[in-house]
Design an enzyme around this catalytic site. Sequence first.
Site, PDB file in Angstrom:
ATOM      1  N   GLY A   1      38.818  48.710   8.941  1.00  0.00           N
ATOM      2  CA  GLY A   1      39.487  50.114   9.284  1.00  0.00           C
ATOM      3  C   GLY A   1      38.506  50.892  10.121  1.00  0.00           C
TER       4      GLY A   1
ATOM      5  N   THR B   1      41.333  54.123   1.027  1.00  0.00           N
ATOM      6  CA  THR B   1      42.434  54.557   1.504  1.00  0.00           C
ATOM      7  C   THR B   1      43.384  55.397   0.368  1.00  0.00           C
ATOM      8  OG1 THR B   1      42.668  52.640   2.646  1.00  0.00           O
ATOM      9  CG2 THR B   1      44.645  53.828   2.368  1.00  0.00           C
ATOM     10  N   ASN B   2      43.880  56.444   0.937  1.00  0.00           N
ATOM     11  CA  ASN B   2      44.515  57.499  -0.006  1.00  0.00           C
ATOM     12  C   ASN B   2      45.864  57.010  -0.462  1.00  0.00           C
ATOM     13  OD1 ASN B   2      42.875  59.711  -0.647  1.00  0.00           O
ATOM     14  ND2 ASN B   2      43.321  60.549   1.215  1.00  0.00           N
TER      15      ASN B   2
ATOM     16  N   HIS C   1      42.793  60.600  -8.064  1.00  0.00           N
ATOM     17  CA  HIS C   1      42.159  61.313  -6.598  1.00  0.00           C
ATOM     18  C   HIS C   1      43.448  62.020  -6.156  1.00  0.00           C
ATOM     19  CE1 HIS C   1      39.837  62.365  -3.188  1.00  0.00           C
ATOM     20  NE2 HIS C   1      40.192  61.357  -2.350  1.00  0.00           N
TER      21      HIS C   1
ATOM     22  N   ARG D   1      48.745  63.653  -0.691  1.00  0.00           N
ATOM     23  CA  ARG D   1      48.010  62.149  -0.635  1.00  0.00           C
ATOM     24  C   ARG D   1      49.109  61.226  -1.392  1.00  0.00           C
ATOM     25  NH1 ARG D   1      43.714  65.218  -3.142  1.00  0.00           N
ATOM     26  NH2 ARG D   1      41.949  65.031  -1.791  1.00  0.00           N
TER      27      ARG D   1
END
Length: 326
Positions: free
Chosen positions: A10, A125-126, A181, A94
């Site tokens: 990415g 990545t979320n 998260h 998210r």
Amino acid sequence: MANKKISIIGAGAVGASVAQVLAIKDVADIYIFDIVDGLAAGKALDIQEGAPHWGFDYKLRGFCTADEKEYENLKGSDVIVVTAGLARKPGMSRDDLLLKNIGIMKDVGEKIKKYSPESIIVAVTNPADIMAYALQKASGIEPSRILGLGGSLDSARFRTFLAEALDVSVEDVNAFVIGGHGDDMVPFIRYSSVSGIPIEHLLPKEKIDEIIKRTRFGGGEILNLYKTGTAFYAPSISIAVMVESIIKNKKRVIPCAAYLTGNHAKHYGIENMFIGVPIKIGASGVEEIYDLQFNEEDKAAWEKSVESVKKNSKLADDYFSGKIKS
């Protein structure tokens, strides 16, 4: 002896910023991958050309994964950082990103399994705890060699806001955030201090509650300011310290998403899933998990976060079983 190697999947704002910070830290060769033609190669060259001023000698290279053969360049990676995925847009949580990004993790995890199954994986990545879970399911890599961003970034934000409120150096603020998260993360007040002085002795409860709320929605605050993009400066250094601790075997203790089993699972009330807890990070990945003691207030906040992670992990299980599609 061959140089250490870090691969970043990415090349967006976060991935490129991670590459830049790690290059400046001068710890390893850096390989950047992206599906957009020329993007990874261009950013790798752009960073490399700053080497005379930044003072690093390791090399950067970029590859376009529109040609799957380019994934062969993952081979021999000591650490793979996965930032690929859809970015949040204003008004999006998210968790809104969940299913789309699980699909991306499935593809990335399969490529890692094929080309570099011996690597340690850092999921960015979320939502990162669920993406770590998805990467583990797709790659089959030992869970202790997979960790997710979360507490490292959230704790940095928490420390920043506490230092600002107290008008003290952020270096003297010791504080951390655990749990998922997401919006149910748990800034852990009882373990937070300034040079050993408990935060609760320095700030009124109303101000602490305000800082906790700001920490939980810290990413959204930046998203609303940027309008067209998400945070990347603070995430990049938060990721880089995790990677550096692996590459240099520094054994930093940082809250990150880790896979809980056995006694740790019993203690935290969540089993065979990833969630943010304090861990020791070294050359083999997650080298130790620390069990925290909860009071009633802590436990209520923790259990709320656990339920959110369990719900999203169930969605990941349903995706991999074919019950639902992204």
